[in-house]
Design an enzyme around this catalytic site. Structure first.
Site, short mmCIF file in Angstrom:
data_model
loop_
_atom_site.label_atom_id
_atom_site.label_comp_id
_atom_site.label_asym_id
_atom_site.label_seq_id
_atom_site.Cartn_x
_atom_site.Cartn_y
_atom_site.Cartn_z
N GLU A 279 21.42 107.95 168.42
CA GLU A 279 21.39 108.51 167.06
C GLU A 279 19.96 108.74 166.59
O GLU A 279 19.53 108.20 165.58
CB GLU A 279 22.06 107.53 166.08
CG GLU A 279 23.44 107.06 166.45
CD GLU A 279 23.90 105.82 165.65
OE1 GLU A 279 23.08 105.22 164.92
OE2 GLU A 279 25.07 105.47 165.78
N GLY A 281 16.76 110.21 164.77
CA GLY A 281 16.46 111.04 163.61
C GLY A 281 15.00 111.47 163.65
O GLY A 281 14.65 112.58 164.05
N CYS A 348 2.57 111.64 137.07
CA CYS A 348 1.96 110.61 136.22
C CYS A 348 2.29 109.21 136.73
O CYS A 348 3.04 108.46 136.10
CB CYS A 348 2.41 110.80 134.79
SG CYS A 348 1.94 112.42 134.19
N TYR A 376 12.42 112.42 156.85
CA TYR A 376 12.37 111.62 155.63
C TYR A 376 11.36 112.21 154.65
O TYR A 376 10.72 111.49 153.89
CB TYR A 376 12.09 110.14 155.95
CG TYR A 376 13.07 109.60 156.96
CD1 TYR A 376 14.40 109.40 156.62
CD2 TYR A 376 12.70 109.35 158.29
CE1 TYR A 376 15.33 108.94 157.55
CE2 TYR A 376 13.62 108.89 159.22
CZ TYR A 376 14.92 108.69 158.85
OH TYR A 376 15.84 108.24 159.77
C1 LIG Z 1 18.48 105.95 159.96
C2 LIG Z 1 19.44 105.74 161.07
C3 LIG Z 1 19.24 106.36 162.30
C4 LIG Z 1 18.01 107.18 162.64
O1 LIG Z 1 16.87 106.40 162.70
P1 LIG Z 1 15.47 107.05 163.18
O2 LIG Z 1 14.52 105.92 163.06
O3 LIG Z 1 15.17 108.16 162.24
O4 LIG Z 1 15.67 107.52 164.58
C5 LIG Z 1 20.21 106.19 163.27
N1 LIG Z 1 21.32 105.44 163.05
C6 LIG Z 1 21.54 104.84 161.87
C7 LIG Z 1 22.77 104.04 161.67
C8 LIG Z 1 20.61 104.95 160.84
O5 LIG Z 1 20.82 104.34 159.68
#
Ligand SMILES: *Cc1c(COP(=O)(O)O)cnc(C)c1O
Length: 420
Positions: A279, A281, A348, A376
């Site tokens: 997973e 990101g 501000c 992010y």
């Molecule tokens: C945020 C998250 C990711 C991705 O994390 P990265 O550090 O951006 O790779 C994957 N799985 C779950 C459950 C998350 O909460």
């Protein structure tokens, strides 16, 4: 000439910085600032690096939508055959709108509502990553009311030792995510008896911005031990999801490549039947994007000089929120000695900074690029100080696609009303 900068498709030429050959100055002239600028080639290369590392192994890379959920970004990954890791019904709607395959969606998160469960079941998602016993019961109930069986994995906390790996933050017993390793076996036994639950896999996600493959391998060992124990009780899983978390270079970090990161994991999975899922990101989008901004004012001070730019903490919250470092470079540096600046936004709040003590050869009106802003960044943006959010463009070879229009004040006030 390629700069020693973390964004792979960014180069410096006579017209200043270019992304995939498109001048950032032209993008600013055409679309204004602040604007998030992404490179399709960089997104594609980051995804392909995972695919190549996984080779022919039965596997699925599920992009973690929360890192950057813009439809334009999601559609790039959908076309590459990615799965998606979502944490809300809203993210599911985005994935479907971008052409993603519902069957390749996994739904994580500790607080799934009944409505979100129903929506996900109707859409036919691939798997729910269940994070508590109460959620399991609720999901069984909702699935029963629809005459369906919900495919599930438990998100298990492998409780990897924080003393040896201090940056790990989500895989510990003490945080809100997942179920305790020691409770997992009982939960699987319970789930196996529920009529509207179908056990599909197991999941863990130990943290973010990981720069060392060791803790992941340690977690995988614990997870595999559990998987084998389950098999001995007749509970067979079809996939093992090791989460996201691979780090990127913001400054001088040296993260492993996906190949290096996955090697110890692939070795452990050799000869096993289960599909291997991830997973990621940040590592798919972080260095494929930058925030393009213009200097509104230079303000020399007694102790500090300030470069006041048209982007702010509402556009990119990470510096204010986590004290995160983003490289900031002049799009067309001037031929003068650099001056040291606090790079700040107009909001501000004293916390509204994008970078401290940055040496820049610039003048008022010059463009800056805030690098490694693809993850992010936009997803954590807000309208604080009633600031319309930035536009987003995706550079695709010589083409530049607007994937999100700049917000207007009409967008901001829509849905609000004063007292009658
Ligand atoms: C945020 C998250 C990711 C991705 O994390 P990265 O550090 O951006 O790779 C994957 N799985 C779950 C459950 C998350 O909460």
């Amino acid at each position: 000439m390629t700069l020693a900068l973390p964004v792979p498709t960014l180069t410096a030429g006579p017209a200043g910085l270019t992304l995939e050959g498109v001048a950032l100055a032209d993008i600013a002239a055409q679309f204004g600032t602040p604007t998030y600028v992404y490179s399709r080639a960089a997104l594609t290369a980051a995804f392909n690096a995972y695919q190549q590392a996984l080779g022919l192994r039965k596997s699925l890379v599920c992009y973690a939508v929360k890192a950057n959920s813009s439809l334009g970004i999601l559609s790039v990954f959908a076309r590459l055959g990615a799965g998606f890791d979502i944490v809300s019904g809203g993210e599911l709607a985005r994935v479907l709108a971008a052409g993603g395959d519902a069957g390749k969606v996994i739904f994580s998160g500790v607080g799934k509502t009944r409505d979100e469960m129903r929506y996900a079941l109707e859409s036919g998602i691939g798997c729910f990553n269940v994070e508590s016993a109460a959620e399991l019961d609720r999901l069984n109930e909702v699935a029963a009311s629809m005459g369906k069986r919900a495919p599930i994995a438990f998100r298990v906390n492998p409780d990897v030792n924080p003393n040896t790996h201090p940056y790990i933050s989500t895989g510990l017993r003490s945080n809100k995510f997942g179920v305790a390793f020691t409770e997992a076996l009982d939960l699987y036994r319970k789930a196996s008896k529920l009529p509207n639950i179908e056990i599909s896999g197991i999941d863990c996600h130990i943290g973010s911005q990981l720069l060392d493959p060791a803790p992941m391998a340690e977690a995988a060992d614990k997870i595999l031990g559990l998987v084998d124990q389950l098999a001995s009780e007749g509970i067979k899983l079809d996939h093992i999801d090791l989460g996201g978390g691979l780090g990127i270079r913001y400054r001088d970090e040296e993260p492993p490549t996906p190949t290096e990161y996955l090697a110890p994991l692939l070795a452990r999975f050799e000869g096993r039947d289960e599909a291997l899922c991830f997973e990621p990101g940040r590592s798919l989008v972080g260095n494929a994007g930058l925030l393009l901004t213009r200097i509104e004012y230079l303000k020399p001070g007694v102790e500090k000089n300030f470069a006041i730019i048209d982007a702010a903490m509402n556009d990119l919250a990470r510096p204010a929120l986590y004290d995160a470092y983003h490289e900031i470079v002049a799009v067309a540096p001037r031929n003068v000695p650099a001056t040291r600046y606090e790079v700040v936004g107009p909001i501000c709040e004293s916390g509204d900074f994008l970078g401290h003590d940055r040496d820049l050869a610039v003048d008022t009106g010059d463009l800056l690029a805030i690098l490694s802003a693809g993850a992010y960044g936009m997803t954590m943006s807000s309208n604080y100080n009633t600031r319309p959010r930035a536009a987003e463009v995706l550079v695709d070879g010589s083409e530049v696609h607007v994937i999100r229009e700049r917000e207007t004040l009409e967008h901001l006030l829509k849905g609000e009303r004063p007292l009658p």
